[in-house]
Scaffold this motif. Structure first.
Motif, PDB file in Angstrom:
ATOM      1  N   ILE A 149      42.442  57.008  49.303  1.00  0.00           N
ATOM      2  CA  ILE A 149      41.948  58.007  48.366  1.00  0.00           C
ATOM      3  C   ILE A 149      41.613  57.377  47.021  1.00  0.00           C
ATOM      4  CG2 ILE A 149      42.634  60.012  46.967  1.00  0.00           C
ATOM      5  CD1 ILE A 149      41.927  60.792  49.777  1.00  0.00           C
ATOM      6  N   GLN A 150      42.498  56.551  46.500  1.00  0.00           N
ATOM      7  CA  GLN A 150      42.292  55.992  45.167  1.00  0.00           C
ATOM      8  C   GLN A 150      41.333  54.809  45.154  1.00  0.00           C
ATOM      9  OE1 GLN A 150      45.777  54.419  43.086  1.00  0.00           O
ATOM     10  NE2 GLN A 150      44.844  54.916  41.111  1.00  0.00           N
ATOM     11  N   HIS A 151      41.414  53.955  46.161  1.00  0.00           N
ATOM     12  CA  HIS A 151      40.664  52.691  46.158  1.00  0.00           C
ATOM     13  C   HIS A 151      39.410  52.724  47.029  1.00  0.00           C
ATOM     14  CE1 HIS A 151      44.003  50.353  44.215  1.00  0.00           C
ATOM     15  NE2 HIS A 151      44.705  51.344  44.744  1.00  0.00           N
ATOM     16  N   GLY A 152      39.318  53.701  47.926  1.00  0.00           N
ATOM     17  CA  GLY A 152      38.182  53.737  48.842  1.00  0.00           C
ATOM     18  C   GLY A 152      38.388  52.815  50.024  1.00  0.00           C
ATOM     19  N   THR A 153      37.448  52.864  50.965  1.00  0.00           N
ATOM     20  CA  THR A 153      37.579  52.083  52.201  1.00  0.00           C
ATOM     21  C   THR A 153      36.383  51.158  52.432  1.00  0.00           C
ATOM     22  OG1 THR A 153      36.570  53.889  53.477  1.00  0.00           O
ATOM     23  CG2 THR A 153      38.992  53.868  53.307  1.00  0.00           C
ATOM     24  N   ALA A 154      35.594  50.907  51.390  1.00  0.00           N
ATOM     25  CA  ALA A 154      34.407  50.054  51.536  1.00  0.00           C
ATOM     26  C   ALA A 154      34.806  48.603  51.776  1.00  0.00           C
ATOM     27  CB  ALA A 154      33.531  50.157  50.298  1.00  0.00           C
ATOM     28  N   LEU A 155      34.276  48.017  52.823  1.00  0.00           N
ATOM     29  CA  LEU A 155      34.586  46.624  53.151  1.00  0.00           C
ATOM     30  C   LEU A 155      34.074  45.669  52.088  1.00  0.00           C
ATOM     31  CD1 LEU A 155      33.705  46.647  56.962  1.00  0.00           C
ATOM     32  CD2 LEU A 155      35.998  46.602  55.965  1.00  0.00           C
ATOM     33  N   SER A 156      33.020  46.057  51.381  1.00  0.00           N
ATOM     34  CA  SER A 156      32.372  45.155  50.424  1.00  0.00           C
ATOM     35  C   SER A 156      33.018  45.155  49.054  1.00  0.00           C
ATOM     36  CB  SER A 156      30.894  45.548  50.276  1.00  0.00           C
ATOM     37  OG  SER A 156      30.784  46.890  49.804  1.00  0.00           O
ATOM     38  N   GLU A 157      34.001  46.037  48.810  1.00  0.00           N
ATOM     39  CA  GLU A 157      34.600  46.143  47.478  1.00  0.00           C
ATOM     40  C   GLU A 157      35.966  45.467  47.439  1.00  0.00           C
ATOM     41  OE1 GLU A 157      34.588  50.206  46.222  1.00  0.00           O
ATOM     42  OE2 GLU A 157      32.418  50.425  46.503  1.00  0.00           O
ATOM     43  N   ALA A 158      36.172  44.634  46.427  1.00  0.00           N
ATOM     44  CA  ALA A 158      37.403  43.845  46.327  1.00  0.00           C
ATOM     45  C   ALA A 158      38.638  44.687  46.046  1.00  0.00           C
ATOM     46  CB  ALA A 158      37.238  42.795  45.224  1.00  0.00           C
ATOM     47  N   ASP A 159      38.443  45.894  45.524  1.00  0.00           N
ATOM     48  CA  ASP A 159      39.587  46.744  45.178  1.00  0.00           C
ATOM     49  C   ASP A 159      39.926  47.755  46.274  1.00  0.00           C
ATOM     50  OD1 ASP A 159      39.684  45.520  42.644  1.00  0.00           O
ATOM     51  OD2 ASP A 159      38.230  46.958  41.829  1.00  0.00           O
ATOM     52  N   SER A 160      39.217  47.731  47.379  1.00  0.00           N
ATOM     53  CA  SER A 160      39.361  48.754  48.412  1.00  0.00           C
ATOM     54  C   SER A 160      40.593  48.531  49.288  1.00  0.00           C
ATOM     55  CB  SER A 160      38.115  48.786  49.296  1.00  0.00           C
ATOM     56  OG  SER A 160      38.036  47.599  50.068  1.00  0.00           O
ATOM     57  N   LEU A 161      40.917  49.569  50.077  1.00  0.00           N
ATOM     58  CA  LEU A 161      42.052  49.484  51.005  1.00  0.00           C
ATOM     59  C   LEU A 161      41.932  48.289  51.962  1.00  0.00           C
ATOM     60  CD1 LEU A 161      44.593  50.474  52.459  1.00  0.00           C
ATOM     61  CD2 LEU A 161      43.145  52.106  53.709  1.00  0.00           C
ATOM     62  N   PRO A 162      40.814  48.104  52.671  1.00  0.00           N
ATOM     63  CA  PRO A 162      40.751  46.962  53.603  1.00  0.00           C
ATOM     64  C   PRO A 162      40.874  45.615  52.902  1.00  0.00           C
ATOM     65  CG  PRO A 162      38.619  48.061  53.419  1.00  0.00           C
ATOM     66  CD  PRO A 162      39.619  48.963  52.790  1.00  0.00           C
ATOM     67  N   SER A 163      40.353  45.508  51.681  1.00  0.00           N
ATOM     68  CA  SER A 163      40.475  44.244  50.941  1.00  0.00           C
ATOM     69  C   SER A 163      41.928  43.980  50.557  1.00  0.00           C
ATOM     70  CB  SER A 163      39.595  44.278  49.690  1.00  0.00           C
ATOM     71  OG  SER A 163      38.221  44.338  50.034  1.00  0.00           O
ATOM     72  N   MET A 164      42.651  45.020  50.178  1.00  0.00           N
ATOM     73  CA  MET A 164      44.067  44.844  49.832  1.00  0.00           C
ATOM     74  C   MET A 164      44.883  44.503  51.074  1.00  0.00           C
ATOM     75  SD  MET A 164      44.871  47.675  46.840  1.00  0.00           S
ATOM     76  CE  MET A 164      44.429  49.119  47.830  1.00  0.00           C
ATOM     77  N   ILE A 165      44.527  45.093  52.218  1.00  0.00           N
ATOM     78  CA  ILE A 165      45.199  44.754  53.478  1.00  0.00           C
ATOM     79  C   ILE A 165      44.985  43.273  53.796  1.00  0.00           C
ATOM     80  CG2 ILE A 165      45.116  45.088  55.981  1.00  0.00           C
ATOM     81  CD1 ILE A 165      44.650  48.059  55.464  1.00  0.00           C
ATOM     82  N   ASP A 166      43.752  42.817  53.614  1.00  0.00           N
ATOM     83  CA  ASP A 166      43.451  41.407  53.890  1.00  0.00           C
ATOM     84  C   ASP A 166      44.262  40.481  52.993  1.00  0.00           C
ATOM     85  OD1 ASP A 166      41.658  42.127  55.834  1.00  0.00           O
ATOM     86  OD2 ASP A 166      39.874  41.882  54.572  1.00  0.00           O
ATOM     87  N   ARG A 167      44.387  40.827  51.724  1.00  0.00           N
ATOM     88  CA  ARG A 167      45.157  39.980  50.794  1.00  0.00           C
ATOM     89  C   ARG A 167      46.638  40.009  51.152  1.00  0.00           C
ATOM     90  NH1 ARG A 167      41.501  42.180  47.066  1.00  0.00           N
ATOM     91  NH2 ARG A 167      42.999  43.622  46.110  1.00  0.00           N
ATOM     92  N   THR A 168      47.122  41.157  51.597  1.00  0.00           N
ATOM     93  CA  THR A 168      48.533  41.253  52.004  1.00  0.00           C
ATOM     94  C   THR A 168      48.802  40.385  53.216  1.00  0.00           C
ATOM     95  OG1 THR A 168      48.643  43.538  51.191  1.00  0.00           O
ATOM     96  CG2 THR A 168      50.361  42.828  52.719  1.00  0.00           C
ATOM     97  N   THR A 169      47.950  40.522  54.216  1.00  0.00           N
ATOM     98  CA  THR A 169      48.114  39.742  55.443  1.00  0.00           C
ATOM     99  C   THR A 169      48.001  38.256  55.168  1.00  0.00           C
ATOM    100  OG1 THR A 169      47.209  41.557  56.770  1.00  0.00           O
ATOM    101  CG2 THR A 169      47.218  39.376  57.770  1.00  0.00           C
ATOM    102  N   ALA A 170      47.063  37.877  54.302  1.00  0.00           N
ATOM    103  CA  ALA A 170      46.878  36.463  53.967  1.00  0.00           C
ATOM    104  C   ALA A 170      48.104  35.889  53.276  1.00  0.00           C
ATOM    105  CB  ALA A 170      45.642  36.301  53.086  1.00  0.00           C
ATOM    106  N   SER A 171      48.827  36.733  52.547  1.00  0.00           N
ATOM    107  CA  SER A 171      50.010  36.238  51.844  1.00  0.00           C
ATOM    108  C   SER A 171      51.107  35.804  52.816  1.00  0.00           C
ATOM    109  CB  SER A 171      50.563  37.317  50.906  1.00  0.00           C
ATOM    110  OG  SER A 171      51.139  38.397  51.633  1.00  0.00           O
ATOM    111  N   PHE A 172      51.043  36.294  54.057  1.00  0.00           N
ATOM    112  CA  PHE A 172      52.011  35.894  55.077  1.00  0.00           C
ATOM    113  C   PHE A 172      51.451  34.817  56.005  1.00  0.00           C
ATOM    114  CE2 PHE A 172      53.532  40.175  53.999  1.00  0.00           C
ATOM    115  CZ  PHE A 172      54.873  39.909  53.786  1.00  0.00           C
ATOM    116  N   LYS A 173      50.171  34.449  55.763  1.00  0.00           N
ATOM    117  CA  LYS A 173      49.501  33.429  56.586  1.00  0.00           C
ATOM    118  C   LYS A 173      49.605  33.787  58.069  1.00  0.00           C
ATOM    119  CE  LYS A 173      50.277  29.703  53.276  1.00  0.00           C
ATOM    120  NZ  LYS A 173      50.843  28.344  53.035  1.00  0.00           N
TER     121      LYS A 173
END
Length: 350
Positions: A181-205
């Motif tokens: 709701i707050q960040h949106g779900t656009a794959l192309s935006e760095a602040d979006s939900l999928p982008s934050m998921i990617d950064r979270t997952t990457a932090s665990f390698k």
């Protein structure tokens, strides 16, 4: 002019159809969705974050200065990020041919604003909020469309991301939804939900299905919420920073529930409101049909009010001090001038 109007209408309808396709894809990909009771709890909590009330503010419309134009409706659709236009387009598509579209005068301007990723301009939208509010309170169809678009644009995609990442906790799914709701779900935006998921997952390698692979969901959710706080404090889209940095309470509320072990819930959830106070939220299946009173006028929070009063007090003190100093300097200058005048007269009389 008629040809241009047809082109603009086709663009608007394509936006609405795209949203429907995204919803279908999310559902077909397999979503481990919440029950209706659980969804009502999560939605009420997001409503508190958005507008400090549990019910849907169907008629809400305001420029909150976050660089996204007018924010309106039940989850803050905005005129500068496509979703308000998608709501209006879906609504227009369902109107009877004999019923005029109340948003008709704004369609061409809304489409222009949504050619880019984000456009915060409200130029050319005079009276838009009045039309939104009036239509929302008088037309059940418009309210139904708002709910449908929330599900299509945010709820279904959020549940799909939760399923894709192996998230089982209702609390995790709620956090995915509120972030959508707050960040949106656009794959192309760095602040979006999928982008934050990617950064979270990457932090665990680890891969996208890291939770089922053995990583604790508590650890993953904790890391995700930390990533979200970092995004709120320092977003890639800088016009959002001032407002977003003040909304960290959205994450702290879920962090509190996690600290209480409330990862699973069915009929109620205790979390934190926007002021950090505990709030108990229960199942409410009437949520999607209830039309509450208009939102109350927002008053400054106690801390902000105290800060303003202190600031005003300091300013008054500075002004008074300046006036006293100025008065003394003027008095000294007059005294000196008088002294010199008397000396001059004395010399002339000799």
């Amino acid at each position: 002019m008629r040809f241009t109007s047809c082109i603009l209408l086709l663009q608007a309808l394509l936006l609405a159809n795209t949203a429907q396709a995204q919803s279908n894809n999310s559902t077909n990909n397999g979503t481990n969705a919440l029950t209706q009771c659980q969804q009502s709890i999560v939605q009420q909590l997001t409503n508190i974050f958005e507008n400090s009330v549990k019910y849907f503010p169907w008629d809400y419309c305001e420029n909150i200065g976050d660089g996204r134009g007018y924010t309106c409706g039940i989850v803050g659709f905005t005129t500068g990020t496509h979703d308000a236009l998608q709501v209006i387009s879906a609504y227009a598509a369902q109107l009877n041919s004999s019923t005029p579209n109340p948003f008709g005068p704004y369609m061409s301007r809304l489409i222009q604003l949504n050619q880019s990723t984000i456009d915060g301009s409200t130029s050319g939208l005079d009276g838009f909020c009045n039309v939104w509010s009036t239509t929302a309170r008088s037309d059940q169809l418009f309210r139904t469309v708002q709910v449908d678009m929330v599900n299509q644009l945010y709820y279904n995609p959020a549940m799909a991301y939760a399923a894709r990442n192996g998230l089982q906790f209702e609390l995790s799914k709620g956090q995915m939804y509120d972030a959508a709701i707050q960040h949106g779900t656009a794959l192309s935006e760095a602040d979006s939900l999928p982008s934050m998921i990617d950064r979270t997952t990457a932090s665990f390698k680890s891969g996208p299905n890291s939770v089922p692979g053995g990583l604790s969901e508590v650890d993953w959710l904790t890391a995700f919420m930390n990533v979200r706080i970092e995004t709120l404090q320092n977003p890639a889209y800088k016009p959002s920073q001032a407002g977003w940095s003040q909304s960290i309470y959205r994450v702290k509320s879920y962090q509190y529930a996690l600290s209480q072990g409330s990862v699973h819930f069915n009929d109620s959830l205790t979390a934190l409101d926007n002021d950090g106070n505990t709030v108990s939220i229960g199942c409410d299946l009437t949520l999607w049909n209830y039309v509450g009173p208009p939102l109350p006028i927002q008053t400054p929070k106690k801390g902000i009010l105290i800060g303003v009063l202190i600031g005003v007090g300091v300013l008054v003190l500075l002004i008074v001090t300046f006036c006293i100093i100025k008065r003394r300097l003027v008095a000294e200058w007059v005294s000196e001038l008088s002294y010199r005048s008397k000396r001059a007269i004395s010399r002339m009389s000799r």
